[in-house]
Design a protein around this motif. Structure first.
Motif, PDB file in Angstrom:
ATOM      1  N   ARG A 264     -26.164  -1.212   6.559  1.00 10.55           N
ATOM      2  CA  ARG A 264     -25.358  -2.410   6.823  1.00 10.55           C
ATOM      3  C   ARG A 264     -24.068  -2.369   6.020  1.00 10.55           C
ATOM      4  O   ARG A 264     -22.982  -2.699   6.539  1.00 10.55           O
ATOM      5  N   ALA A 265     -24.185  -1.978   4.746  1.00 11.85           N
ATOM      6  CA  ALA A 265     -22.975  -1.880   3.916  1.00 11.85           C
ATOM      7  C   ALA A 265     -22.010  -0.845   4.484  1.00 11.85           C
ATOM      8  O   ALA A 265     -20.790  -1.035   4.486  1.00 11.85           O
ATOM      9  N   ARG A 266     -22.577   0.260   4.984  1.00  6.76           N
ATOM     10  CA  ARG A 266     -21.706   1.304   5.564  1.00  6.76           C
ATOM     11  C   ARG A 266     -20.990   0.801   6.819  1.00  6.76           C
ATOM     12  O   ARG A 266     -19.799   1.047   7.013  1.00  6.76           O
ATOM     13  N   VAL A 267     -21.726   0.056   7.665  1.00 10.34           N
ATOM     14  CA  VAL A 267     -21.104  -0.481   8.883  1.00 10.34           C
ATOM     15  C   VAL A 267     -20.006  -1.485   8.533  1.00 10.34           C
ATOM     16  O   VAL A 267     -18.931  -1.510   9.157  1.00 10.34           O
ATOM     17  N   GLU A 268     -20.281  -2.323   7.527  1.00  9.77           N
ATOM     18  CA  GLU A 268     -19.258  -3.292   7.115  1.00  9.77           C
ATOM     19  C   GLU A 268     -18.004  -2.572   6.626  1.00  9.77           C
ATOM     20  O   GLU A 268     -16.875  -2.962   6.958  1.00  9.77           O
ATOM     21  N   THR A 269     -18.208  -1.523   5.847  1.00  6.31           N
ATOM     22  CA  THR A 269     -17.058  -0.763   5.359  1.00  6.31           C
ATOM     23  C   THR A 269     -16.298  -0.109   6.508  1.00  6.31           C
ATOM     24  O   THR A 269     -15.056  -0.087   6.533  1.00  6.31           O
ATOM     25  N   LEU A 270     -17.039   0.421   7.491  1.00 10.23           N
ATOM     26  CA  LEU A 270     -16.387   1.040   8.654  1.00 10.23           C
ATOM     27  C   LEU A 270     -15.587   0.025   9.457  1.00 10.23           C
ATOM     28  O   LEU A 270     -14.499   0.338   9.951  1.00 10.23           O
ATOM     29  N   LEU A 271     -16.119  -1.208   9.599  1.00  9.73           N
ATOM     30  CA  LEU A 271     -15.386  -2.235  10.336  1.00  9.73           C
ATOM     31  C   LEU A 271     -14.064  -2.549   9.654  1.00  9.73           C
ATOM     32  O   LEU A 271     -13.004  -2.620  10.296  1.00  9.73           O
ATOM     33  N   GLN A 272     -14.121  -2.756   8.325  1.00  9.08           N
ATOM     34  CA  GLN A 272     -12.882  -3.051   7.606  1.00  9.08           C
ATOM     35  C   GLN A 272     -11.930  -1.867   7.652  1.00  9.08           C
ATOM     36  O   GLN A 272     -10.719  -2.035   7.839  1.00  9.08           O
ATOM     37  N   ASP A 273     -12.478  -0.655   7.503  1.00 13.39           N
ATOM     38  CA  ASP A 273     -11.628   0.535   7.549  1.00 13.39           C
ATOM     39  C   ASP A 273     -11.001   0.709   8.924  1.00 13.39           C
ATOM     40  O   ASP A 273      -9.856   1.145   9.036  1.00 13.39           O
ATOM     41  N   SER A 274     -11.748   0.353   9.976  1.00 10.24           N
ATOM     42  CA  SER A 274     -11.214   0.462  11.336  1.00 10.24           C
ATOM     43  C   SER A 274     -10.005  -0.436  11.523  1.00 10.24           C
ATOM     44  O   SER A 274      -8.975  -0.015  12.068  1.00 10.24           O
ATOM     45  N   ASP A 275     -10.119  -1.705  11.061  1.00 12.91           N
ATOM     46  CA  ASP A 275      -8.973  -2.615  11.177  1.00 12.91           C
ATOM     47  C   ASP A 275      -7.776  -2.098  10.390  1.00 12.91           C
ATOM     48  O   ASP A 275      -6.627  -2.157  10.848  1.00 12.91           O
ATOM     49  N   HIS A 276      -8.045  -1.565   9.181  1.00 12.96           N
ATOM     50  CA  HIS A 276      -6.939  -1.030   8.385  1.00 12.96           C
ATOM     51  C   HIS A 276      -6.310   0.183   9.049  1.00 12.96           C
ATOM     52  O   HIS A 276      -5.081   0.345   9.039  1.00 12.96           O
ATOM     53  N   ARG A 277      -7.151   1.041   9.635  1.00  9.68           N
ATOM     54  CA  ARG A 277      -6.607   2.230  10.299  1.00  9.68           C
ATOM     55  C   ARG A 277      -5.745   1.844  11.505  1.00  9.68           C
ATOM     56  O   ARG A 277      -4.689   2.432  11.745  1.00  9.68           O
ATOM     57  N   ILE A 278      -6.232   0.846  12.265  1.00  8.36           N
ATOM     58  CA  ILE A 278      -5.433   0.388  13.407  1.00  8.36           C
ATOM     59  C   ILE A 278      -4.092  -0.142  12.926  1.00  8.36           C
ATOM     60  O   ILE A 278      -3.024   0.175  13.463  1.00  8.36           O
ATOM     61  N   GLY A 279      -4.139  -0.989  11.885  1.00 13.18           N
ATOM     62  CA  GLY A 279      -2.900  -1.546  11.341  1.00 13.18           C
ATOM     63  C   GLY A 279      -1.974  -0.462  10.822  1.00 13.18           C
ATOM     64  O   GLY A 279      -0.759  -0.496  11.065  1.00 13.18           O
ATOM     65  N   ASN A 280      -2.524   0.521  10.081  1.00 11.11           N
ATOM     66  CA  ASN A 280      -1.689   1.586   9.532  1.00 11.11           C
ATOM     67  C   ASN A 280      -1.108   2.464  10.631  1.00 11.11           C
ATOM     68  O   ASN A 280       0.041   2.915  10.538  1.00 11.11           O
ATOM     69  N   SER A 281      -1.905   2.731  11.672  1.00  9.87           N
ATOM     70  CA  SER A 281      -1.391   3.533  12.793  1.00  9.87           C
ATOM     71  C   SER A 281      -0.244   2.824  13.491  1.00  9.87           C
ATOM     72  O   SER A 281       0.781   3.435  13.824  1.00  9.87           O
ATOM     73  N   LEU A 282      -0.399   1.509  13.703  1.00  6.15           N
ATOM     74  CA  LEU A 282       0.684   0.745  14.334  1.00  6.15           C
ATOM     75  C   LEU A 282       1.906   0.703  13.429  1.00  6.15           C
ATOM     76  O   LEU A 282       3.048   0.737  13.912  1.00  6.15           O
ATOM     77  N   ALA A 283       1.696   0.615  12.114  1.00  2.07           N
ATOM     78  CA  ALA A 283       2.827   0.636  11.188  1.00  2.07           C
ATOM     79  C   ALA A 283       3.562   1.972  11.278  1.00  2.07           C
ATOM     80  O   ALA A 283       4.797   2.027  11.194  1.00  2.07           O
ATOM     81  N   THR A 284       2.817   3.060  11.452  1.00  2.00           N
ATOM     82  CA  THR A 284       3.448   4.368  11.614  1.00  2.00           C
ATOM     83  C   THR A 284       4.290   4.429  12.885  1.00  2.00           C
ATOM     84  O   THR A 284       5.419   4.932  12.890  1.00  2.00           O
ATOM     85  N   VAL A 285       3.735   3.885  13.977  1.00  2.00           N
ATOM     86  CA  VAL A 285       4.493   3.830  15.235  1.00  2.00           C
ATOM     87  C   VAL A 285       5.766   3.021  15.053  1.00  2.00           C
ATOM     88  O   VAL A 285       6.847   3.380  15.535  1.00  2.00           O
ATOM     89  N   SER A 286       5.666   1.886  14.317  1.00  2.00           N
ATOM     90  CA  SER A 286       6.845   1.054  14.057  1.00  2.00           C
ATOM     91  C   SER A 286       7.899   1.836  13.287  1.00  2.00           C
ATOM     92  O   SER A 286       9.092   1.754  13.590  1.00  2.00           O
ATOM     93  N   SER A 287       7.465   2.599  12.292  1.00  2.00           N
ATOM     94  CA  SER A 287       8.417   3.404  11.514  1.00  2.00           C
ATOM     95  C   SER A 287       9.084   4.459  12.392  1.00  2.00           C
ATOM     96  O   SER A 287      10.287   4.714  12.274  1.00  2.00           O
ATOM     97  N   LEU A 288       8.314   5.080  13.282  1.00  2.00           N
ATOM     98  CA  LEU A 288       8.889   6.084  14.185  1.00  2.00           C
ATOM     99  C   LEU A 288       9.927   5.469  15.107  1.00  2.00           C
ATOM    100  O   LEU A 288      10.964   6.075  15.401  1.00  2.00           O
ATOM    101  N   LEU A 289       9.650   4.249  15.576  1.00  2.00           N
ATOM    102  CA  LEU A 289      10.645   3.563  16.411  1.00  2.00           C
ATOM    103  C   LEU A 289      11.907   3.281  15.615  1.00  2.00           C
ATOM    104  O   LEU A 289      13.026   3.375  16.128  1.00  2.00           O
ATOM    105  N   GLY A 290      11.745   2.900  14.331  1.00  2.00           N
ATOM    106  CA  GLY A 290      12.915   2.670  13.483  1.00  2.00           C
ATOM    107  C   GLY A 290      13.738   3.930  13.326  1.00  2.00           C
ATOM    108  O   GLY A 290      14.971   3.888  13.337  1.00  2.00           O
TER     109      GLY A 290
END
Length: 480
Positions: A264-290
């Motif tokens: 359960r702890a591992r799944v919770e960590t994966l969920l939070q990491d997934s949201d962070h990865r999505i956010g970081n990936s989108l931030a990278t796309v934003s930087s590339l557009l800049g």
């Protein structure tokens, strides 16, 4: 377990295994259950891939529509500039016309490539290219007459309407192209919905059949084990063996609970990491557009890339700031949205004197509703920063999310900027406003623009179908 008691125990287990081998129907039931479970798993995989394909179709249709709109905008620009040159003889209009014409050919070729493989759309694109070429030839001939000093003949060659009839025909053809693209997308979505329905039915039926077979098999096994247990009265009468079995089972359960806790702890960590990865990936796309913006000379393209970058930054912030509660299903609006608003302020008004304040009620939201609200607030706030405070004007923006007098969740964004006199139409027709309107439709709401009583603009959005997510404590209390 040595001696007569151990020998008796081994004998009983041999009888149990012999009973299984003498019942071929039991093995068949297990095989059928496995087949049904595999069927359910395959249906789930097909459903997931179908959803991904459906999303790809939506994105492809959006890009084709965007390219068609860009082509129409270039046609309008070329038409306006050629009229400006013929009426004023200003060479600046002629330069703008030639620039628009060169970009128009490139845009039409891009549209043709995007519809490759679709014969019906290819025919319409060919019609658009032919109409555009005819109009360009006619306009080029008129411009040549004008440059030769025969401006009156040039104006006469275009007719009394300056070629507006041709423009109307081109617009009508482009509208037909867009309608065909929408029709194809709707047809694909309907087919995908039908497939999803039948696959869901098949998956449910397979799982149901597997459960029924498992229950029958477990019942028969239980009866057989009970008969076997009744014949082991001598073994079960020994207290020491019973205590040993209980202790062993207790240890196994404790071990299983520890494993479950770690998982359960591992799944919770994966969920939070997934949201962070999505956010970081989108931030990278934003930087590339800049980075891409610096290599673009066209102001229109630069503005489009900037708008796309800002929206991606908003979506990135909505994912990176998402922190689910203890139930891993809901998030508090007053804890989540202020952080998203703070990111907006850091990204867009860090070098300007614009104050942004927020009043958010403690509303429990599902993770999906929370990110949607974050995107809506981001779009409307960026719209206010862009239109309400031109030329580095100072001011303030107030954001409020609360229940109104009818108990409906409502969003108010008020600014003290220049007001809505001439920009209301632009707000209503921009891509940002279209995005906000579509997102609000998910909650049965709509966007209203009005004058702020204290000056500026007041944007009000209601969400009639948005319900506060219930926490586990509230669910438990309701069940009791």
């Amino acid at each position: 377990m040595n001696g007569p008691v151990g020998a008796m125990h081994v004998m009983q287990w041999r009888r149990l295994l012999t009973g299984f081998s003498e019942r071929p129907g039991r093995g068949l039931a297990i095989l059928i259950s496995l087949v049904l479970i595999v069927t359910a798993a395959v249906s789930t995989i097909i459903l997931t891939r179908g959803f991904n394909n459906q999303m790809d179709d939506v994105i492809a249709t959006y890009r084709v529509r965007e390219q068609a709109d860009s082509t129409l905008a270039l046609l309008n620009a070329a038409h306006s500039n050629q009229r400006g040159f013929l009426l004023t003889q200003n060479p600046a209009f002629l330069d703008l016309y030639r620039t628009s014409s060169s970009h128009l050919d490139e845009s039409l070729n891009t549209l043709n490539e995007m519809t490759r493989g679709n014969s019906r759309q290819q025919v319409i694109v060919s019609q658009i290219q032919g109409l555009a070429k005819q109009k360009q030839q006619k306009v080029d001939s008129a411009i040549a007459l004008s440059l030769a000093g025969n401006n009156s003949d040039a104006l006469a060659s275009l007719g009394p309407d300056f070629g507006i009839g041709q423009m109307d025909e081109i617009k009508k053809t482009i509208n037909g192209f867009l309608a065909e693209e929408d029709r194809r997308l709707i047809a694909r979505n309907i087919a995908m919905d039908d497939l999803r329905f039948w696959l869901t039915i098949a998956s449910i039926a397979a799982l149901g059949g597997a459960l029924i077979l498992a229950y029958i098999l477990a019942s028969r096994t239980k009866r057989y084990v009970r008969k076997l247990t009744e014949g082991q009265s001598t073994l079960l009468s020994e207290k020491s063996q019973l205590e040993e079995m209980v202790q062993l089972r207790t240890a196994e359960l404790e071990k299983a609970m520890m494993v479950a806790t770690r998982e359960r702890a591992r799944v919770e960590t994966l969920l939070q990491d997934s949201d962070h990865r999505i956010g970081n990936s989108l931030a990278t796309v934003s930087s590339l557009l800049g980075i891409q913006m610096r290599d673009v000379s066209s102001e229109e393209i630069r503005a489009a890339l900037g708008a796309a970058r800002d929206r991606i930054q908003t979506i990135s912030s909505a994912h990176r700031r998402l922190r689910l509660g203890k139930d891993h299903e809901t998030v508090r609006a007053d804890e989540y949205l202020p952080e998203v608003i703070a990111d907006l302020k850091d990204s867009h008004v860090h070098d300007r004197d614009i104050q942004i304040s927020a009043h958010i009620e403690p509303i429990d939201l599902s993770s999906r509703d929370a990110t949607t609200l974050g995107i809506i607030i981001g779009e409307l706030t960026m719209n206010a920063i862009k239109h309400a405070f031109p030329h580095n004007r100072t001011g303030s923006i107030a954001i409020s999310l609360a229940h109104d007098v009818n108990g409906v969740v409502a969003l108010d964004i008020a600014d003290d900027g220049v007001g809505i006199q001439k920009k209301l139409q632009k707000r209503a027709s921009g891509i940002g406003s279209v995005i906000v309107a579509q997102l609000c439709q998910q909650f049965g709401g709509e966007v209203n623009y009005a004058a702020n009583p204290s000056g500026g603009t007041l944007v009000t959005v209601t969400f009639p179908s948005l319900q506060s997510a219930r926490t586990p404590e509230e669910k438990k209390a309701e069940n009791e």
